[in-house]
Enzyme design. Structure first.
Site: not given
Ligand code: F58
Length: 833
Positions: A372, A564-565, A570, A672, A676
């Site tokens: 990811h 978003k985060r 970003k 994602t 939405k």
């Molecule tokens: C996200 N990663 C990607 N990681 O940033 C985003 O582009 C993608 O659409 C999504 O995954 C789904 O594939 C993401 O959300 C985390 O939250 C990790 C969790 C554990 C610690 C590091 C970040």
């Protein structure tokens, strides 16, 4: 009270499971009395919520139990989705919808003198995830159940999920999330499904009675994992899948040992330590932070889950593990569960005495891995000493996997020592590390990225060596989101309008049905209805914004939204720089005819990520100045919507006109939220990054606001070593706004506050904010022009929704089933309704 519980029975005569309003009403009253020990006269709102939730859960049980039979069928593969995070969102509304009993429940609740919205709002969000990755897992469970694929989502039952975000004096403040405080009616504790998990200690090598080489792991800690099951009902489908989350507890026998020697407090300590494992979700975003407790968490849930699968495999009537991969397809959601490679080998070889080669073949056939992220600093790698101290046996197994793997690499590339150094499971540059992505690539039969561009870049950059070794293992499965939660549930008015026009088939078959909306894109009457829906959603959001922030926004203005985060890649700061640019235009020319905008931000920053938190502070500081400056005359408003989560997302996406997807090209794996927004009729302003590329292709170039450098151009700019100062000096508008921030224009004269951010931009600008600034501002001007022409905008908006069929998570899950899992749906479809 007795009288209250009597009364009519529904047509099917079963108040426990019947779906008539009368049955549901009776069931609520019964649950209030028998499960909550309450009578209506004294019941709190939460008691009523719990009673309704139990009434709904009762109605899920039939399907759940039949689905268990499917999961027991030897001929049907079970998909196991292993994920450290599941961001499910509130269950009540979604379950009412999936069961098709929304109206009946509404009537029952009204007859009881209650307000359904208040009951829905009572539910605490189960925030067991931090962002896109966790939410994707939840969308995938919804699709698996709806497509009737037998599946189990495995994860951790964190007692504290992602923190609640408050904003004080413009800064993010983290509050612990106590989602379990008032009880969780959706889960069922399964004390009989319990496994022990070892930790620490050492290994002992010996030969058994048959002369076989064996390894014994003598741990210095043992805990147990108890299963908590949450049913996941497919939308109007016979299937109910399971989310099985593990809670860590102390093993009683250990307590007794300590107690017997009189050390009562040590026994209690042991209990506290054991329960710590599943206590809290790590709220970090990239980069990777190697904390021992997190490694212990990962191992804990991986081990419980694999032991549970082996249990189920034998329950299905198998008598060996040779065909384990025919019972289960195990998907690793990023590397967080990648210890599964070593743990499955350990279970097979050490515990079930399987021969290594066979165990390896079965392990590889079972497991597959989704990546990811492209950020190299986000890749998990555990310091070797830490890994050895927690998982000594696994380290031995990894060494053995690595020895065999590197032999293979050297055979293939005899003279390429550097290649072996790069792909080794152990990083030996200075301090040694275990590389989890390498472990996943070696131990899985399939590796996938989450958008076309992302997969292409994986093959070219961080996983290039593995692609060269095993090209056949690489796949792309572009992410998707569930149209049930993200349209039908969160945007009921739009859902009704779509259904009135093209029928309700879109809810289950977005790809085939939704495009039928296209024929209405230029229909004047339909456009009016479309605008009305958006307007209502904007008014509703405006009311919530006022309630939560005190800011009054104009629902007729363009709602420009970035949720978003928070992360520098970003580029929320690029967005706020555009806001300052608009503000400067107004101040320089107060009479300017400018399309009114409300710029809305939302999202959490990792508690330790200083720069992300500083960007939140900057947004709030700009908001304070802009929102209170009389010269603006309401033409520009800035809102930071606190505590962005699934619940709030359900209000925000339907109300957006413009979706901000402005990451630096090559950094966002997929995104994602972008899907939405677009499904809900927002137009996107975005870079060619992640799934934006595919969204643009689907909706058409003319219905997407594109700006910014491409990945190739980014590479060129990076390699030329261009100085961001030059861009700053040569762009008067950019210079003006940066100088204002530096001069304290948004920090009550404080020149130091935002210096760390400005310094980073002026001296490095890793994410090329300056380089993309002008292109972004120009593109935003096109957005404003387009919004002036409401008819044109509405056509574009309808086309955006109509062309989003591809981004249903049902499509993604079908691709996983066909290409990666070889999993089939239950064939005897029991369609309801
Ligand atoms: C996200 N990663 C990607 N990681 O940033 C985003 O582009 C993608 O659409 C999504 O995954 C789904 O594939 C993401 O959300 C985390 O939250 C990790 C969790 C554990 C610690 C590091 C970040």
């Amino acid at each position: 009270m007795k009288q209250d519980r009597e009364g009519s029975q529904g047509e099917d005569g079963n108040v426990r499971t019947g779906n008539s309003p009368a049955d549901i009403k009776q069931s609520i009253l019964d649950n209030l009395y028998f499960s909550q020990a309450r009578i209506p006269q004294t019941a709190t709102l939460n008691d009523w919520y719990m009673a309704l939730a139990y009434a709904v859960r009762d109605r899920m049980l039939d399907n759940w139990l039949t689905s268990n039979i499917h999961r027991g069928r030897k001929d049907l593969k079970i998909v196991s989705y292993l994920s450290a995070e599941f961001l499910m969102g509130p269950h009540l509304g979604n379950n009412l919808m999936s069961l098709g009993i929304r109206e009946q429940a509404q009537q029952a609740v009204t007859e009881l003198g209650l307000d359904m919205d208040a009951l829905l709002q009572q539910e605490a969000e189960p925030g067991l995830g931090s962002g896109g990755l966790g939410r994707l897992a939840a969308c995938y469970l919804d699709s698996l159940a709806t497509l009737q694929v037998p599946a189990i989502g495995y994860g951790v039952r964190y007692e504290f999920g992602i923190f609640d975000q408050e904003i004080r004096d413009g800064w993010q403040v983290e509050k612990t999330d106590k989602w379990l405080n008032l009880g969780n009616p959706w889960e069922i504790c399964r004390p009989e499904i319990v496994f022990t998990v070892k930790g620490g200690g050492h290994t002992e090598h010996y030969y058994d009675e048959q002369g076989r080489f064996r390894v014994r792991w003598a741990p210095n800690r043992v805990i147990k994992g108890v299963a908590y099951d949450t049913p996941v009902a497919g939308y109007c489908a016979g299937m109910t899948d399971i989310l099985r989350l593990w809670k860590s507890e102390a093993v009683e026998s250990f307590d007794f040992q300590a107690f017997n020697v009189g050390d009562y407090y040590k026994a209690v300590d042991e209990k506290v330590i054991s329960e710590t494992i599943s206590k809290v979700l790590y709220p970090n975003d990239e980069p990777f932070i190697g904390k021992q407790l997190r490694l212990a968490q990962q191992y804990f849930f991986v081990s419980c889950s694999l032991q549970d699968m082996i249990r189920i495999h034998f329950l299905r009537g198998n008598n060996s593990l040779e065909n384990f991969h025919e019972s289960f397809a195990v998907q690793l959601n990023d590397t967080h569960p990648s210890l599964a490679v070593a743990e499955l080998m350990r279970l097979f070889v050490d515990e079930h005495l399987m021969d290594w080669d066979l165990a390896w073949r079965v392990t590889q056939s079972t497991l597959s891995y989704t990546n990811h992220t492209l950020l190299p600093e986000a890749l998990e790698k555990w310091p070797l000493h830490l890994f050895a101290s927690v998982l000594p046996r696994h380290l031995e197994i990894i060494y053995e996997i690595n020895r065999r793997f590197l032999d293979e690499v050297r055979r293939k590339y005899p003279d390429d020592h550097q290649r072996a150094v790069r792909v080794s499971l152990i990083d030996e540059h200075c301090e040694k590390f275990v590389r989890m992505a390498n472990l996943a690539c070696v131990g899985c039969h399939a590796i996938n990225g989450v958008a076309v561009l992302h997969t292409m870049l994986l093959k070219r950059t961080i996983l290039r060596d593995f692609f060269e070794l095993y090209p056949e293992r690489f796949h792309n499965v572009t992410n998707g989101v569930t149209p049930r939660r993200w349209i039908a549930l969160s945007n009921p008015e739009l859902a009704r309008l779509i259904t009135d026009s093209i029928g309700e088939g879109w809810i289950k078959n977005l790809e085939k049905e939704l495009h039928k909306l296209e024929s209405f894109a230029r229909d004047a009457a339909f456009q009016k209805d479309w605008q009305k829906v958006k307007q209502k959603n904007k008014e509703a959001l405006a009311a919530v914004i006022r309630e939560r922030t005190g800011i009054v926004v104009d629902p007729l203005s363009l709602f420009d939204v970035q949720v978003k985060r928070f992360h520098e890649y970003k580029r929320q700061h690029l967005n706020i720089f555009h806001v300052i640019t608009l503000y400067n235009r107004i101040r320089n020319n107060p009479g300017i005819d400018i399309e009114p905008r409300t710029v809305i931000f939302g999202g959490k920053a990792a508690p330790g990520y200083f720069m992300a938190k500083l960007i939140i502070k900057l947004i709030n500081s700009v908001a304070e100045v802009v929102n209170s400056d009389p010269v603006v005359k309401g033409r520009l408003k800035v809102v930071f919507f606190p505590d962005f989560n699934v619940t709030n997302g359900q209000m925000i996406y339907p109300a957006a006109d413009l979706s901000e997807q402005i990451s630096l090209a090559g950094k966002e794996a997929s995104g994602t939220g972008n899907m939405k927004f677009s499904m809900n009729g927002a137009l996107t302003i975005g870079t060619l990054d992640g799934a934006n590329v595919e969204i643009r292709k689907e909706v058409g170039d003319e219905n997407f606001f594109l700006f910014g450098l491409t990945t190739e151009e980014v590479e060129n700019v990076k390699s030329c070593g261009c100085d961001p100062c030059n861009t700053y000096e040569s762009n008067t508008h950019l210079k003006e706004l940066i100088d204002e921030i530096a001069a304290g224009a948004f920090s009550r004269g404080d020149r130091n506050l935002f210096m760390p951010l400005l310094d980073a931009l002026l001296h490095h600008d890793e994410y090329l904010v300056f380089a993309d600034y002008q292109s972004y501002v120009d593109c935003q001007d096109q957005v404003s022009d387009a919004f002036r022409d409401r008819q044109r905008w509405t056509t574009m908006s309808i086309l955006n929704t109509a062309r989003m069929g591809k981004f249903s998570s049902d499509r993604s899950i079908r691709e996983y089933c066909d290409r990666i899992w070889q999993a089939k749906a239950v064939t005897d479809r029991r369609e309801k309704r």
